[in-house]
Each structure stands twice: as C-alpha cells, then as structure tokens.
Design a protein around this motif. Structure first.
Motif, PDB file in Angstrom:
ATOM      1  N   VAL A   1       1.699   0.422 -12.609  1.00 32.74           N
ATOM      2  CA  VAL A   1       2.435   1.158 -11.613  1.00 32.74           C
ATOM      3  C   VAL A   1       3.920   0.983 -11.895  1.00 32.74           C
ATOM      4  N   LEU A   2       4.576   2.336 -11.768  1.00 31.33           N
ATOM      5  CA  LEU A   2       6.241   2.237 -12.014  1.00 31.33           C
ATOM      6  C   LEU A   2       6.657   3.130 -10.713  1.00 31.33           C
ATOM      7  N   MET A   3       7.730   2.425 -10.529  1.00 27.41           N
ATOM      8  CA  MET A   3       8.245   2.903  -9.166  1.00 27.41           C
ATOM      9  C   MET A   3       9.878   3.060  -9.177  1.00 27.41           C
TER      10      MET A   3
ATOM     11  N   THR B   1       2.613   6.482 -10.723  1.00 25.40           N
ATOM     12  CA  THR B   1       3.870   6.559 -10.408  1.00 25.40           C
ATOM     13  C   THR B   1       4.061   6.557  -8.964  1.00 25.40           C
ATOM     14  N   ILE B   2       5.034   6.129  -8.435  1.00 25.72           N
ATOM     15  CA  ILE B   2       5.272   6.079  -6.874  1.00 25.72           C
ATOM     16  C   ILE B   2       6.881   6.139  -6.762  1.00 25.72           C
ATOM     17  N   GLY B   3       7.128   7.589  -6.198  1.00 25.78           N
ATOM     18  CA  GLY B   3       8.510   7.924  -6.111  1.00 25.78           C
ATOM     19  C   GLY B   3       9.023   7.777  -4.566  1.00 25.78           C
ATOM     20  N   ALA B   4      10.312   7.728  -4.132  1.00 30.86           N
ATOM     21  CA  ALA B   4      10.754   7.814  -2.832  1.00 30.86           C
ATOM     22  C   ALA B   4      12.255   8.245  -3.073  1.00 30.86           C
ATOM     23  N   ASP B   5      13.158   7.939  -1.895  1.00 31.30           N
ATOM     24  CA  ASP B   5      14.435   8.465  -1.912  1.00 31.30           C
ATOM     25  C   ASP B   5      15.302   7.450  -2.785  1.00 31.30           C
ATOM     26  N   PRO B   6      15.724   7.578  -3.723  1.00 26.45           N
ATOM     27  CA  PRO B   6      16.161   9.168  -4.382  1.00 26.45           C
ATOM     28  C   PRO B   6      15.367   9.526  -5.625  1.00 26.45           C
TER      29      PRO B   6
ATOM     30  N   THR C   1      -1.289   9.184 -12.509  1.00 23.83           N
ATOM     31  CA  THR C   1      -1.351   9.674 -10.975  1.00 23.83           C
ATOM     32  C   THR C   1      -0.110   9.637 -10.354  1.00 23.83           C
ATOM     33  N   GLY C   2       0.577  10.427  -9.841  1.00 18.74           N
ATOM     34  CA  GLY C   2       1.644  10.399  -9.375  1.00 18.74           C
ATOM     35  C   GLY C   2       1.818  10.698  -7.632  1.00 18.74           C
ATOM     36  N   HIS C   3       2.536   9.961  -7.116  1.00 16.75           N
ATOM     37  CA  HIS C   3       2.840   9.959  -5.561  1.00 16.75           C
ATOM     38  C   HIS C   3       4.180  10.088  -5.214  1.00 16.75           C
TER      39      HIS C   3
ATOM     40  N   SER D   1       2.999  -0.632   4.275  1.00 13.52           N
ATOM     41  CA  SER D   1       1.851  -0.577   4.404  1.00 13.52           C
ATOM     42  C   SER D   1       1.627   0.749   3.627  1.00 13.52           C
ATOM     43  N   ALA D   2       2.348   1.705   3.655  1.00 18.85           N
ATOM     44  CA  ALA D   2       2.270   3.030   2.987  1.00 18.85           C
ATOM     45  C   ALA D   2       2.230   2.585   1.264  1.00 18.85           C
ATOM     46  N   LEU D   3       2.977   1.783   0.570  1.00 21.10           N
ATOM     47  CA  LEU D   3       2.671   1.043  -0.447  1.00 21.10           C
ATOM     48  C   LEU D   3       1.425   0.446  -0.692  1.00 21.10           C
ATOM     49  N   LEU D   4       1.093  -0.334   0.019  1.00 16.77           N
ATOM     50  CA  LEU D   4      -0.545  -0.778  -0.096  1.00 16.77           C
ATOM     51  C   LEU D   4      -1.639   0.028   0.015  1.00 16.77           C
TER      52      LEU D   4
END
Length: 294
Positions: A134-136, A242-247, A264-266, A281-284
C-alpha cells in the motif's frame, strides 16, 4: 527486551491495545519499533515529520487480525541517526532486515510520504517477501504521471529541507512550531490529539533529530535513480493499492499504473496528507479488506 507503550491505541471495539516498544539492530543501525497484535505481518513505514505514532489510530484495529510492525525509520524518533543511508534503497534494506530480525517471512507493507519509495522498492526487490503493498501520499521520484501535481513546482519545503544544514540552523528552538504547521496542514486544519502531537513534537525537539529526519530529502536524487532503475528492470508484480488525499490525489497512482500488474487506486475526499491521523476510519475501510489474507 522491550517496553510497553502507555498511550494505549484502541482496537476496533475501543479497548486499549498493548504496544511493545523494542530496539532492533539492523545493519548496525538501532531501530525503535512498535509491535502489536498477532497474525499476518503488516509493516508500516511513516514519513516526515512523523514517528511510528503516525499510526496510533489505525494500529489497534489492525492488531486485531495482524502482527503490526511500526518502526521509527533511521534518523527519526528514537531510532539511531547515522550520517548517511537515507536513500530509498537503503531504507528498503533496513525494512527487509527488520523483518528478518523479527522472523517474518511474509508481510504486507504500507508506506506513506517518505515511507512510500522504500515500500515500493522493497516490493519490487522481494515479491516473495512482500505479499502486497500500500502506497500513500507521495511520489515515486520523477516517474511520469505527476505533472498536474507538480505544475506549480514541488512543495516549498523540499528545497528548504534539501540544503544541508540550513533547516536545522534556522529552526533551532522552533521545532515545535514547525512540526505543528505540518500537523495542522496535514489534517486540513483539524489537528491531531494532544498526546499524539506532544509525542511527535518531543521527538523532533531532540538534538540532531531534524538532521536525521531531513535525510530522505537530501537523498532524493539517489532515490530517484533507484526507482528509475527498478522500473527499467521489471514490473511491480504484487497486488498494490495507492491511496491519495490532499494534496497528492491521483498523482502516485498515475505514476505507478504503467509499471504495476495489479493496481487499485483510491482518493479519499476531505482528507489531508496525514491520512492515518486525519481519516483513520476511512483508511481502515480500505486497508482491512486489502490486507486480509487471500
């Protein structure tokens, strides 16, 4: 021998989870490692300005079904601060050595920020050891795909951090304010719990702490070469998320997609860079099903 951390992250039911803090020497470097739970191993690699406590709010729920391993990277927190070895390849070697020292022969690896490039390189090098990755919220060097994110240039602190000795001298005595800025920005102004904030700030106020933690920025050219060599030599074969957020958003996913077989990307909406502290919680909800053994 280890000690038990008394801050007590909670599991999914809200019950306190014991965290053992253990000193593990890898390649002559002493690493401070937080350990919790039993089951399939999950290695958590933090970034800047973090310590293992970045994972406080997800460590307990993960530990219900997993053996969680959360080190302070070399140069960070209570780990040793050698003069060199902050490139992604060496950090990946540290991670591999840590797993070996703990007797782990198969692990999921989760990296964020400066922990993402070593997590990626470890998965590329050792697909038999890393069962999924998992890469964030980071970039993989200068691989194509991050043009939109970098359209205005890299974040301002990259240049500040890369100049040897500058940040340490300018920030001496003001480390708390500097770390607070990142904690606030990384949660979109929501901040983090006081006890977590205090533990992270205290770690960065110690003599030599900033020098060590800035090592990955100063090793960016070496890390970039290592990443480019890795994708030139092969593909990422293990399942990847992959999990992205801001920025960062989808920039990391876009970099990785041409080089990954099972990706898979989110992107988490209304979430700052410090995903594990801002939206645990969203990450879990993403991590637990992805990390579950097949």
């Amino acid at each position: 021998m280890g000690t038990t951390d008394t801050t007590g992250p909670a599991d999914a039911t809200g019950a306190a989870v014991d965290v053992e803090l253990r000193r593990v020497t890898v390649g002559g470097v002493g690493l401070n490692v937080a350990l919790a739970g039993r089951g399939p191993a999950v290695l958590l690699l933090h970034g800047f300005p973090h310590t293992w406590r970045l994972w406080t709010d997800v460590l307990g729920p993960l530990a219900v079904r997993h053996r969680v391993i959360a080190p302070d990277l070399r140069g960070f927190g209570d780990s040793d601060r050698p003069a060199d070895g902050y490139d992604a390849g060496t950090l990946a070697t540290d991670a591999e050595g840590l797993l070996a020292a703990l007797g782990v022969t198969s692990a999921a690896v989760v990296g964020i920020d400066a922990g993402t490039p070593p997590a990626f390189l470890l998965a590329m090098r050792r697909p038999g050891l890393v069962r999924r990755v998992v890469l964030m919220e980071s970039l993989l060097g200068s691989l194509p795909g991050a043009g939109d994110f970098l359209a205005g240039g890299p974040p301002w602190w990259f240049g500040f951090h890369r100049e040897p000795g500058l940040a340490e001298s300018v920030l001496a005595g003001n480390e708390a304010s500097y770390v607070d800025w990142f904690l606030d920005r990384g949660t979109l102004g929501r901040g983090v719990r006081q006890e977590v904030r205090d533990a992270i700030v205290a770690a960065y106020a110690r003599p030599g702490a900033l020098r060590g933690a800035l090592g990955p920025y100063r090793a960016l050219p070496d890390s970039d070469r290592q990443i480019r060599a890795a994708v030139a030599a092969g593909r990422l074969a293990v399942p990847a998320l992959t999990i992205g957020a801001d920025p960062v958003g989808r920039a990391l996913e876009q970099q990785l997609r041409p080089h990954a077989d099972r990706l898979t990307g989110h992107v988490l909406e209304d979430c700052g860079h410090l995903i594990p502290l801002d939206r645990p919680s969203a990450l879990l909800d993403l991590l637990l099903p992805f990390l579950a053994p097949a």
